[in-house]
Design a protein around this motif. Structure first.
Motif, PDB file in Angstrom:
ATOM      1  N   THR A 297       0.832  -1.205   0.000  1.00  0.00           N
ATOM      2  CA  THR A 297       0.000   0.000   0.000  1.00  0.00           C
ATOM      3  C   THR A 297       0.865   1.252   0.000  1.00  0.00           C
ATOM      4  O   THR A 297       0.610   2.191  -0.756  1.00  0.00           O
ATOM      5  CB  THR A 297      -0.974  -0.019   1.190  1.00  0.00           C
ATOM      6  OG1 THR A 297      -1.835  -1.153   1.040  1.00  0.00           O
ATOM      7  CG2 THR A 297      -1.801   1.242   1.260  1.00  0.00           C
ATOM      8  N   ALA A 298       1.890   1.264   0.824  1.00  0.00           N
ATOM      9  CA  ALA A 298       2.792   2.426   0.847  1.00  0.00           C
ATOM     10  C   ALA A 298       3.444   2.608  -0.515  1.00  0.00           C
ATOM     11  O   ALA A 298       3.545   3.728  -1.023  1.00  0.00           O
ATOM     12  CB  ALA A 298       3.848   2.255   1.935  1.00  0.00           C
ATOM     13  N   LEU A 299       3.861   1.519  -1.125  1.00  0.00           N
ATOM     14  CA  LEU A 299       4.487   1.598  -2.455  1.00  0.00           C
ATOM     15  C   LEU A 299       3.490   2.117  -3.492  1.00  0.00           C
ATOM     16  O   LEU A 299       3.849   2.910  -4.365  1.00  0.00           O
ATOM     17  CB  LEU A 299       5.041   0.236  -2.861  1.00  0.00           C
ATOM     18  CG  LEU A 299       6.191  -0.288  -1.994  1.00  0.00           C
ATOM     19  CD1 LEU A 299       6.529  -1.730  -2.370  1.00  0.00           C
ATOM     20  CD2 LEU A 299       7.410   0.601  -2.088  1.00  0.00           C
ATOM     21  N   ALA A 300       2.233   1.688  -3.388  1.00  0.00           N
ATOM     22  CA  ALA A 300       1.204   2.130  -4.339  1.00  0.00           C
ATOM     23  C   ALA A 300       0.972   3.636  -4.259  1.00  0.00           C
ATOM     24  O   ALA A 300       0.562   4.254  -5.247  1.00  0.00           O
ATOM     25  CB  ALA A 300      -0.108   1.386  -4.085  1.00  0.00           C
ATOM     26  N   PHE A 301       1.246   4.227  -3.096  1.00  0.00           N
ATOM     27  CA  PHE A 301       1.072   5.664  -2.923  1.00  0.00           C
ATOM     28  C   PHE A 301       2.394   6.420  -3.010  1.00  0.00           C
ATOM     29  O   PHE A 301       2.534   7.519  -2.490  1.00  0.00           O
ATOM     30  CB  PHE A 301       0.330   5.970  -1.620  1.00  0.00           C
ATOM     31  CG  PHE A 301      -1.131   5.622  -1.707  1.00  0.00           C
ATOM     32  CD1 PHE A 301      -2.010   6.451  -2.391  1.00  0.00           C
ATOM     33  CD2 PHE A 301      -1.619   4.457  -1.151  1.00  0.00           C
ATOM     34  CE1 PHE A 301      -3.348   6.130  -2.504  1.00  0.00           C
ATOM     35  CE2 PHE A 301      -2.963   4.122  -1.253  1.00  0.00           C
ATOM     36  CZ  PHE A 301      -3.830   4.955  -1.934  1.00  0.00           C
ATOM     37  N   GLY A 302       3.359   5.831  -3.702  1.00  0.00           N
ATOM     38  CA  GLY A 302       4.568   6.558  -4.064  1.00  0.00           C
ATOM     39  C   GLY A 302       5.710   6.548  -3.070  1.00  0.00           C
ATOM     40  O   GLY A 302       6.680   7.291  -3.240  1.00  0.00           O
TER      41      GLY A 302
ATOM     42  N   GLY B  59       9.133   8.413  -2.281  1.00  0.00           N
ATOM     43  CA  GLY B  59       9.082   9.801  -2.747  1.00  0.00           C
ATOM     44  C   GLY B  59       7.980  10.626  -2.124  1.00  0.00           C
ATOM     45  O   GLY B  59       8.091  11.846  -2.025  1.00  0.00           O
ATOM     46  N   SER B  60       6.918   9.971  -1.663  1.00  0.00           N
ATOM     47  CA  SER B  60       5.778  10.680  -1.078  1.00  0.00           C
ATOM     48  C   SER B  60       5.860  10.759   0.450  1.00  0.00           C
ATOM     49  O   SER B  60       4.965  11.310   1.095  1.00  0.00           O
ATOM     50  CB  SER B  60       4.481   9.979  -1.478  1.00  0.00           C
ATOM     51  OG  SER B  60       4.474   8.644  -0.985  1.00  0.00           O
ATOM     52  N   ARG B  61       6.932  10.263   1.020  1.00  0.00           N
ATOM     53  CA  ARG B  61       7.074  10.198   2.484  1.00  0.00           C
ATOM     54  C   ARG B  61       7.189  11.593   3.089  1.00  0.00           C
ATOM     55  O   ARG B  61       8.006  12.401   2.672  1.00  0.00           O
ATOM     56  CB  ARG B  61       8.313   9.398   2.861  1.00  0.00           C
ATOM     57  CG  ARG B  61       8.527   9.270   4.350  1.00  0.00           C
ATOM     58  CD  ARG B  61       9.906   8.653   4.661  1.00  0.00           C
ATOM     59  NE  ARG B  61      10.157   8.551   6.070  1.00  0.00           N
ATOM     60  CZ  ARG B  61      10.533   9.564   6.851  1.00  0.00           C
ATOM     61  NH1 ARG B  61      10.719  10.774   6.343  1.00  0.00           N
ATOM     62  NH2 ARG B  61      10.738   9.376   8.145  1.00  0.00           N
ATOM     63  N   ILE B  62       6.348  11.826   4.095  1.00  0.00           N
ATOM     64  CA  ILE B  62       6.406  13.067   4.867  1.00  0.00           C
ATOM     65  C   ILE B  62       7.025  12.786   6.233  1.00  0.00           C
ATOM     66  O   ILE B  62       7.929  13.476   6.666  1.00  0.00           O
ATOM     67  CB  ILE B  62       4.998  13.679   5.028  1.00  0.00           C
ATOM     68  CG1 ILE B  62       4.478  14.131   3.663  1.00  0.00           C
ATOM     69  CG2 ILE B  62       5.007  14.825   6.033  1.00  0.00           C
ATOM     70  CD1 ILE B  62       3.011  14.490   3.646  1.00  0.00           C
TER      71      ILE B  62
ATOM     72  N   MET C 255       3.131   5.369   8.698  1.00  0.00           N
ATOM     73  CA  MET C 255       3.791   6.209   7.694  1.00  0.00           C
ATOM     74  C   MET C 255       2.804   7.266   7.242  1.00  0.00           C
ATOM     75  O   MET C 255       1.629   6.960   6.994  1.00  0.00           O
ATOM     76  CB  MET C 255       4.195   5.372   6.468  1.00  0.00           C
ATOM     77  CG  MET C 255       5.309   4.400   6.720  1.00  0.00           C
ATOM     78  SD  MET C 255       5.703   3.458   5.225  1.00  0.00           S
ATOM     79  CE  MET C 255       4.549   2.096   5.428  1.00  0.00           C
ATOM     80  N   ILE C 256       3.266   8.484   7.124  1.00  0.00           N
ATOM     81  CA  ILE C 256       2.443   9.590   6.638  1.00  0.00           C
ATOM     82  C   ILE C 256       2.982   9.955   5.260  1.00  0.00           C
ATOM     83  O   ILE C 256       4.132  10.371   5.120  1.00  0.00           O
ATOM     84  CB  ILE C 256       2.480  10.798   7.600  1.00  0.00           C
ATOM     85  CG1 ILE C 256       1.877  10.416   8.960  1.00  0.00           C
ATOM     86  CG2 ILE C 256       1.708  11.970   7.008  1.00  0.00           C
ATOM     87  CD1 ILE C 256       2.851   9.885   9.952  1.00  0.00           C
ATOM     88  N   LEU C 257       2.139   9.751   4.244  1.00  0.00           N
ATOM     89  CA  LEU C 257       2.529   9.954   2.854  1.00  0.00           C
ATOM     90  C   LEU C 257       1.639  11.000   2.198  1.00  0.00           C
ATOM     91  O   LEU C 257       0.449  11.106   2.526  1.00  0.00           O
ATOM     92  CB  LEU C 257       2.400   8.643   2.062  1.00  0.00           C
ATOM     93  CG  LEU C 257       3.042   7.399   2.663  1.00  0.00           C
ATOM     94  CD1 LEU C 257       2.731   6.178   1.804  1.00  0.00           C
ATOM     95  CD2 LEU C 257       4.534   7.582   2.821  1.00  0.00           C
TER      96      LEU C 257
ATOM     97  N   ALA D  99       5.215  13.080 -10.317  1.00  0.00           N
ATOM     98  CA  ALA D  99       6.122  12.518  -9.313  1.00  0.00           C
ATOM     99  C   ALA D  99       7.033  13.594  -8.742  1.00  0.00           C
ATOM    100  O   ALA D  99       7.309  13.610  -7.531  1.00  0.00           O
ATOM    101  CB  ALA D  99       6.935  11.377  -9.920  1.00  0.00           C
ATOM    102  N   GLU D 100       7.470  14.516  -9.585  1.00  0.00           N
ATOM    103  CA  GLU D 100       8.343  15.595  -9.124  1.00  0.00           C
ATOM    104  C   GLU D 100       7.608  16.530  -8.166  1.00  0.00           C
ATOM    105  O   GLU D 100       8.160  16.966  -7.155  1.00  0.00           O
ATOM    106  CB  GLU D 100       8.894  16.396 -10.320  1.00  0.00           C
ATOM    107  CG  GLU D 100       9.785  15.594 -11.249  1.00  0.00           C
ATOM    108  CD  GLU D 100       9.010  14.712 -12.237  1.00  0.00           C
ATOM    109  OE1 GLU D 100       7.790  14.937 -12.463  1.00  0.00           O
ATOM    110  OE2 GLU D 100       9.624  13.778 -12.774  1.00  0.00           O
ATOM    111  N   THR D 101       6.364  16.847  -8.483  1.00  0.00           N
ATOM    112  CA  THR D 101       5.575  17.711  -7.608  1.00  0.00           C
ATOM    113  C   THR D 101       5.293  17.016  -6.284  1.00  0.00           C
ATOM    114  O   THR D 101       5.350  17.648  -5.221  1.00  0.00           O
ATOM    115  CB  THR D 101       4.264  18.148  -8.297  1.00  0.00           C
ATOM    116  OG1 THR D 101       4.586  18.807  -9.528  1.00  0.00           O
ATOM    117  CG2 THR D 101       3.457  19.090  -7.424  1.00  0.00           C
ATOM    118  N   VAL D 102       4.994  15.717  -6.337  1.00  0.00           N
ATOM    119  CA  VAL D 102       4.788  14.951  -5.102  1.00  0.00           C
ATOM    120  C   VAL D 102       6.024  15.055  -4.213  1.00  0.00           C
ATOM    121  O   VAL D 102       5.933  15.332  -3.017  1.00  0.00           O
ATOM    122  CB  VAL D 102       4.451  13.474  -5.400  1.00  0.00           C
ATOM    123  CG1 VAL D 102       4.549  12.618  -4.138  1.00  0.00           C
ATOM    124  CG2 VAL D 102       3.069  13.351  -6.025  1.00  0.00           C
ATOM    125  N   GLU D 103       7.190  14.844  -4.788  1.00  0.00           N
ATOM    126  CA  GLU D 103       8.432  14.883  -3.996  1.00  0.00           C
ATOM    127  C   GLU D 103       8.685  16.275  -3.414  1.00  0.00           C
ATOM    128  O   GLU D 103       9.087  16.393  -2.256  1.00  0.00           O
ATOM    129  CB  GLU D 103       9.616  14.402  -4.826  1.00  0.00           C
ATOM    130  CG  GLU D 103       9.582  12.912  -5.052  1.00  0.00           C
ATOM    131  CD  GLU D 103      10.852  12.357  -5.666  1.00  0.00           C
ATOM    132  OE1 GLU D 103      11.916  13.004  -5.571  1.00  0.00           O
ATOM    133  OE2 GLU D 103      10.771  11.256  -6.238  1.00  0.00           O
TER     134      GLU D 103
END
Length: 145
Positions: free
Chosen positions: A5-10, A13-16, A23-25, A128-132
């Protein structure tokens, strides 16, 4: 090991942020600005299987999320949705809710469902860049609070 699930939500790179059990993504598809995913690190697929320690740690994660999103989004309400239809690991979609719009990097984020149920199908899909970049901004803000 990171769950699917964490991988599916990026992830990563999406880790906060992370707590001991959560995990907060950043959610790549943003129904509202600042939408997150709160993913349990335990290998469980039913909420009733979450350990007592993870339940206790959920309060730490939620307090951090609400502090972060209040400062970064200035939400009026917040919704925690546990959908788990496609992504089976225990997780919540966290949606800050507000009247009007929020803007970020030239993108406009209306809350299309306000003041009723969230309109998940009206999401702004981030690159992906904006997410990061946004996850990085939120991560820095998380660590300062």
């Amino acid at each position: 090991m990171t769950n699917p699930t964490a991988l599916a939500f990026g992830y990563p790179g999406s880790r906060i942020a992370e707590t001991d059990y959560w995990m907060i993504l950043l959610r790549p598809k943003q129904p509202t600005f600042g939408s997150l995913v709160l993913v349990c690190k335990e290998a469980v697929q039913a909420f009733s299987e979450v350990s007592p320690a993870a339940f206790a740690d959920l309060q730490v994660a939620v307090k951090g999320i609400e502090r972060l999103l209040k400062a970064q989004v200035d939400y009026e309400k917040i919704n925690y949705l546990m959908l788990m239809m496609v992504d089976k690991d225990v997780h919540f979609h966290v949606l800050p809710r507000y009247a009007g719009v929020r803007e970020h990097e030239g993108l406009t984020f209306p809350d299309a469902g306000w003041p009723a149920a969230p309109a998940l199908g009206s999401a702004v899909e981030l690159s992906a860049e904006t997410v990061e970049r946004l996850a990085g901004r939120f991560a820095r803000a998380w660590s300062q609070t």
